[in-house]
Design a protein around this motif. Sequence first.
Motif, PDB file in Angstrom:
ATOM      1  N   PRO A 181      -0.457  -5.848  -6.963  1.00 34.52           N
ATOM      2  CA  PRO A 181      -1.074  -5.822  -8.290  1.00 34.52           C
ATOM      3  C   PRO A 181      -0.572  -4.646  -9.135  1.00 34.52           C
ATOM      4  N   THR A 182      -0.328  -3.514  -8.510  1.00 36.04           N
ATOM      5  CA  THR A 182       0.152  -2.350  -9.252  1.00 36.04           C
ATOM      6  C   THR A 182       1.537  -2.615  -9.826  1.00 36.04           C
ATOM      7  N   GLN A 183       2.437  -3.164  -9.027  1.00 34.37           N
ATOM      8  CA  GLN A 183       3.784  -3.457  -9.508  1.00 34.37           C
ATOM      9  C   GLN A 183       3.759  -4.528 -10.602  1.00 34.37           C
ATOM     10  N   ARG A 184       2.893  -5.492 -10.452  1.00 40.42           N
ATOM     11  CA  ARG A 184       2.771  -6.543 -11.467  1.00 40.42           C
ATOM     12  C   ARG A 184       2.232  -5.964 -12.774  1.00 40.42           C
ATOM     13  N   THR A 185       1.286  -5.024 -12.684  1.00 38.50           N
ATOM     14  CA  THR A 185       0.748  -4.367 -13.876  1.00 38.50           C
ATOM     15  C   THR A 185       1.826  -3.539 -14.566  1.00 38.50           C
TER      16      THR A 185
END
Length: 102
Positions: free
Chosen positions: A4-8
């Motif tokens: 989720p962090t990389q996608r954000t």
Amino acid sequence: MSSPTQRTLAYLRKQGYTAVVTERWNQFAKVRQDLFGIVDVLAVKPGETLGVQCTSYENVSARVNKIADHESTPRLREAGWTLHVHGWTKGKRGAPRVVDVS
């Protein structure tokens, strides 16, 4: 599949933000530590500072409550920060569920 962090990070950069991960692994305490206890990603663009808590779609409500109850939240709001929770579904591409908790 990316976290989720990389996608954000990718999502915010596509919107013109300069974004960095602020969450760190504390090897001595064996825990992940967020900036001010609630920010996984810090993003800026002219006139805006955005703090984001990244999570899975199912955990959005828990993260909203975490931010609402945290001692750092009033100070960040006073400083004019925008605070968001980004909830990502597994496997699906596209935009996250964004909850503004500013």
